[in-house]
Design an enzyme around this catalytic site. Structure first.
Site, PDB file in Angstrom:
ATOM      1  N   TYR A  37       0.821  -1.235   0.000  1.00 50.26           N
ATOM      2  CA  TYR A  37       0.000   0.000   0.000  1.00 50.26           C
ATOM      3  C   TYR A  37       0.843   1.268   0.000  1.00 50.26           C
ATOM      4  O   TYR A  37       2.044   1.219   0.108  1.00 50.26           O
ATOM      5  CB  TYR A  37      -1.089  -0.017   1.059  1.00 50.26           C
ATOM      6  CG  TYR A  37      -0.776  -0.136   2.519  1.00 50.26           C
ATOM      7  CD1 TYR A  37       0.470   0.114   3.058  1.00 50.26           C
ATOM      8  CD2 TYR A  37      -1.813  -0.485   3.403  1.00 50.26           C
ATOM      9  CE1 TYR A  37       0.687   0.011   4.421  1.00 50.26           C
ATOM     10  CE2 TYR A  37      -1.607  -0.595   4.770  1.00 50.26           C
ATOM     11  CZ  TYR A  37      -0.351  -0.336   5.274  1.00 50.26           C
ATOM     12  OH  TYR A  37      -0.155  -0.427   6.607  1.00 50.26           O
ATOM     13  N   GLU A  38       0.166   2.384  -0.193  1.00 54.63           N
ATOM     14  CA  GLU A  38       0.840   3.693  -0.383  1.00 54.63           C
ATOM     15  C   GLU A  38       1.802   3.666  -1.571  1.00 54.63           C
ATOM     16  O   GLU A  38       2.853   4.291  -1.534  1.00 54.63           O
ATOM     17  CB  GLU A  38       1.588   4.136   0.878  1.00 54.63           C
ATOM     18  CG  GLU A  38       0.751   4.275   2.119  1.00 54.63           C
ATOM     19  CD  GLU A  38      -0.480   5.147   1.915  1.00 54.63           C
ATOM     20  OE1 GLU A  38      -0.469   5.988   1.003  1.00 54.63           O
ATOM     21  OE2 GLU A  38      -1.449   4.970   2.662  1.00 54.63           O
ATOM     22  N   GLY A  39       1.431   2.952  -2.607  1.00 53.20           N
ATOM     23  CA  GLY A  39       2.309   2.817  -3.769  1.00 53.20           C
ATOM     24  C   GLY A  39       3.141   1.567  -3.615  1.00 53.20           C
ATOM     25  O   GLY A  39       4.037   1.527  -2.766  1.00 53.20           O
TER      26      GLY A  39
END
Lengths: 597, 597
Positions: free
Chosen positions: A440-442
């Site tokens: 997550y978050e890229g």
């Protein structure tokens, strides 16, 4: 049962001996936080994490969150009470702006607190982490009225926050998003669409949830240029600040996941929900990146946090579990067998993780200190460099620390043998929880592409050149110090390899962009190894200084130096493999036709 | 929903072009199994795995096994019916001895079947895998009467088998085991004690379960020299072969685990259970190793199997998921975005796994072929070499293939982004299931120690020297072939590094045994990389031969060569890092005092 003890001695070493934050006592935030006050805060924080949050970690994994027919979500037993205590004790406000009720402490302090909460209970910590991201976005991009409305309650923890980016058909490629915002006569918007993977999207911990939602205003340009950011409160706020009626957003589902069961990962259905534009029309991605960068550092820290707590439990087990005899003769003659820590391969697993944890923590703290300097230094040059470094290093912290966090949690699970695979000892949870941080978050591949495609080239490579120069300076400053020899030799080698990789990229990536993509993963890993080697050199110097000044009375500094030497002998050699791989270019990856997969 | 297609084309390539098993048509087993018959068997096997076993994989993960108050265990919905079909179709008997109802096919065929079942449903496959281990132990060490009593029903699958080694306080260190065997006047024993982590220890698939149990006969010597092996049927068998009353063994608990939920992992409580000695008093460990070696190869294959099925799903997703645009310009102009397989870093993840799968499969097949030759070759020299190789390579197959299996399943999960973390797509299950293979049948650290501490030195290093010579011969045979150049260059480098590592061990491990332990993990990994490099050279030659003889009409052989070149460019460089690490010796690991952890 798994246990956790906050690494307070490590924090003291980093803040005092390594970062020497007393140098900044003239700056806002630092001025109000002398080392002994910070220490008190961390001691209290540690107590809360160890005694309140950690015991709930396994409970949370087992029970998970429960969604009810009306879309409401119940968090696991004990979470609500723990959250109440958290808010009451003022922990959410630690490093927030005093203008909105924050305590204004430096980020480095909040970082230590963040690591502790995440080690103790990663899924719980996320409720706060997301809120801080929402705080940052509103603090940076909100209007005065928006700040007054939302910030005090986000700072206190009375309300929590979320980030709403992903939709079923788009995650990384936000240009494709479809959630629609229809302008209203009163200046508000009506938001309609579906968002997925919304962490902390619905729960029972707080009376309101402030969703920050990316959507496309009707008629906006296609792609990323037509995306705007909206504040969409779960419960609408009346003019007097009191809570009004429910907004048109409901949790349609919570996901069954590999880990972080105690954090509700929601499908959120927006149906004509009232939204407030923040940061200007079609400027949503810009505003969202403010949240993302804060969140990316926090996610990197999650990697470290799981590596740390898994290490502590593996080390305790290795000292306790009797099995087999040392290869060099029995060490526990009175017992039926030796503790497994006598076995070199068990040591290898523990040293691998320990040498990462201590240097990765230094790297994160060093980065957070630049975050502080960026905000409060009066010196333009210092702020420019801090800004450069934050941009350059954020993807490395995010990806390298989370890849290692997962690998290390797995190694620590391995120390337990079969007992690590059953859920009873909690080692499986550390692995399963750590796994999400790579995604997550890229996803980490996106971080690597951000590093080579954007951050490296920015301002003609100014940030990387400054970083390499800084390593050179450390080499020059200490190369005559015989005790520093292995660290200086290691740093020189690491820096040379990083520089060679960067030069290869400059020569080869412009002619074929696929060379950048193909090199990105190995470049980021090489960058991570070189950075930790740098940190080990700096820590070794601090440890030697402490010993020489007579402060080395206990074994702490000796252990620090020995742990660093492990890193040089056993981790640094990987740098060469990453360099060789990336220099092989894109062809070995790209030559196969799609049908061959 | 995850899917699976058996890699039949790969099996054909390996059996026909690489191993050329038609060379052995004069040997028992091979004589009855010409290539076209094997192909028919595998096609049928593939169908069963794809259509019956694979659809139950997710069901099994979700439902798990349920233990009832009386100690009985229910397997997940559909398992019992699938097991019935398996037995009915005769699959369990594939490579077993025709004297007991087996079909006597070569092990290489059973290996392919084993990979397919495990890819389709690893937890289901284990019920059969354990049974085969029990079959091997009784076949090798049992009396004629024991063989007649147990083998036909283990071969047919009417009964299943288990291995009972671990107790709560001992796993690796079997010398500490406490389960007690009391001799009876009639020549039987009464077994009392607790065993844990017993895979397939209780279930509803078969009418009887034959437990093979390590225990200590009253008065036996302490340590491993006093351990005996017993056959303990769940249901006692009457003189006429019919089932009698329940024996004194009951499942006290099933474990909650990270994965393989559909296989019951039992605590088995033995209370005065009737047991039959097998393999002689105090010779239990010897007999158990027969099972362990069979099991270790099967576990290595589990690593490959999860890597393969995860790869197939990741490749399909990467070709289907539209997100972002190629760095070198849009590839799917009509669509809203390109499929993510255009991105070099997604390619990297897929190629990493693909290049492992194909060569690890070759390595496993090549090893299994030696297993066949060991049993049926009339040539003493061939049998000696086969025996040497089986001993040397078993720990490498077990540890290297399972470490990579887990890492690769994780990479394939990463291709899915957030969709990989939720349970819906099944990628999490591949990772969670793959994880156990690194732990059971001797944790991978134990395999590494077995390799450097026992296997390497056996007969003055005869096995390794023969292996290195064999690599040299391949180099010599093909170094003049320009098309083989990268493969020969790679093999030469890998072999030199493996040899250098072995020489370092010879020079340094005898003076300090901890040097052996400290080097073991990296030596095993270096061995694994060198072996797959060797397999790539052999496969490249086979692919080139096929192309040159005009059989390269489709793209299969070109893809094979390209995949091999990826391995050389992107995996082989890790060998140097392993060599550098192991040569740093034990000191960096062992220097810290225990209290510093």
């Amino acid at each position: 049962m798994p246990a956790y003890r906050a690494p307070l001695r490590e924090y003291r070493f980093l803040l005092k001996d390594v970062l020497r934050i007393d140098r900044y006592a003239n700056l806002p935030g630092f001025a109000e936080a002398p080392l002994d006050l910070i220490d008190q805060v961390l001691v209290e924080g540690a107590k809360f994490c160890e005694e309140v949050l950690q015991p709930l970690n396994k409970v949370g994994d087992k029970h998970g969150c429960v969604r009810h027919a009306d879309g409401s979500v119940t968090t696991p037993p004990g979470f609500k009470e723990a959250y109440r205590q958290l808010v009451e004790a003022g922990w959410p406000a630690l490093s927030s702006d005093p203008a909105f009720g924050g305590q204004g402490l430096p980020h480095v302090v909040a970082l230590a607190w963040g690591e502790m909460t995440s080690s103790a209970n990663m899924a719980f910590g996320m409720y706060r982490g997301l809120t801080h991201g929402a705080y940052e976005a509103i603090h940076t991009h909100g209007s005065d009225a928006q700040k007054q409305t939302y910030l005090p309650k986000l700072v206190s923890g009375q309300w929590t926050g979320t980030m709403n980016l992903t939709e079923p058909h788009c995650g990384t490629d936000l240009g494709m998003l479809r959630t629609k915002a229809v302008p209203q006569a009163d200046g508000t918007y009506r938001i309609t669409g579906q968002k997925i993977f919304i962490s902390a999207g619905e729960h029972d911990l707080a009376e309101n949830i402030i969703h920050l939602v990316l959507a496309r205003i009707e008629g906006a340009p296609a792609g990323t240029k037509g995306i705007s950011l909206f504040i969409v409160p779960k419960v609408l706020i009346e003019a007097d600040g009191s809570l009004g009626k429910r907004n048109g957003v409901v949790c349609g589902k919570i996901e069954e996941k590999m880990g972080i069961h105690a954090n509700s990962t929601c499908v959120l259905d927006y149906d004509n929900a009232v939204g407030y534009l923040i940061g200007g029309e079609n400027r949503g991605l810009n505003a969202m990146f403010t949240m993302m960068n804060v969140a990316r550092l926090a996610v990197g820290l999650q990697g470290l946090s799981q590596s740390e707590v898994a290490y502590q439990n593996a080390a305790a087990y290795a000292k306790d579990r009797l099995q087999g005899r040392s290869l060099t003769g029995p060490k526990n003659l009175g017992g039926p067998a030796d503790a497994i820590i006598v076995h070199p391969d068990v040591r290898r697993m523990l040293m691998e993780v320990k040498s990462f944890n201590e240097s990765a923590r230094a790297f994160a703290f060093w980065t957070a200190l630049h975050g502080d300097l960026l905000q409060v230094s009066p010196d333009d040059k210092v702020r420019e460099k801090a800004s450069d470094y934050m941009a350059l290093i954020t993807p490395v912290i995010k990806a390298y620390l989370t890849d290692k966090g997962y690998a290390n949690a797995t190694l620590c699970q391995q120390v337990f043998g079969g007992h690590g695979y059953i859920e009873e000892h909690g080692m499986s949870q550390f692995v399963r929880d750590a796994r999400i941080a790579q995604i997550y978050e890229g996803a980490n591949g996106i971080q690597a592409l951000d590093l080579v495609g954007r951050k490296l080239a920015a301002n003609g490579g100014r940030a990387l050149f400054a970083y390499l120069r800084e390593m050179d300076e450390v080499v020059r400053a200490h190369e005559a110090d015989a005790d520093m020899a292995p660290f200086i030799e290691g740093l020189r080698a690491a820096k040379d390899q990083l520089q060679e990789a960067a030069q290869w990229l400059m020569s080869n990536a412009m002619s074929n962009f696929d060379n950048a993509g193909a090199a990105s993963h190995d470049f980021l890993n090489l960058f991570g190894i070189a950075s930790l080697t740098y940190m080990w050199a700096v820590m070794a110097k601090a440890a030697l200084d402490a010993k020489r000044s007579g402060r080395g009375g206990d074994s702490f500094y000796d252990a620090k130096l020995a742990t660093g030497r492990y890193f040089l002998a056993r981790v640094l050699p990987e740098a060469g493999a990453h360099l060789a791989k990336l220099k092989s270019g894109a062809a070995p990856l790209m030559v196969l036709p799609v049908e061959a997969f």
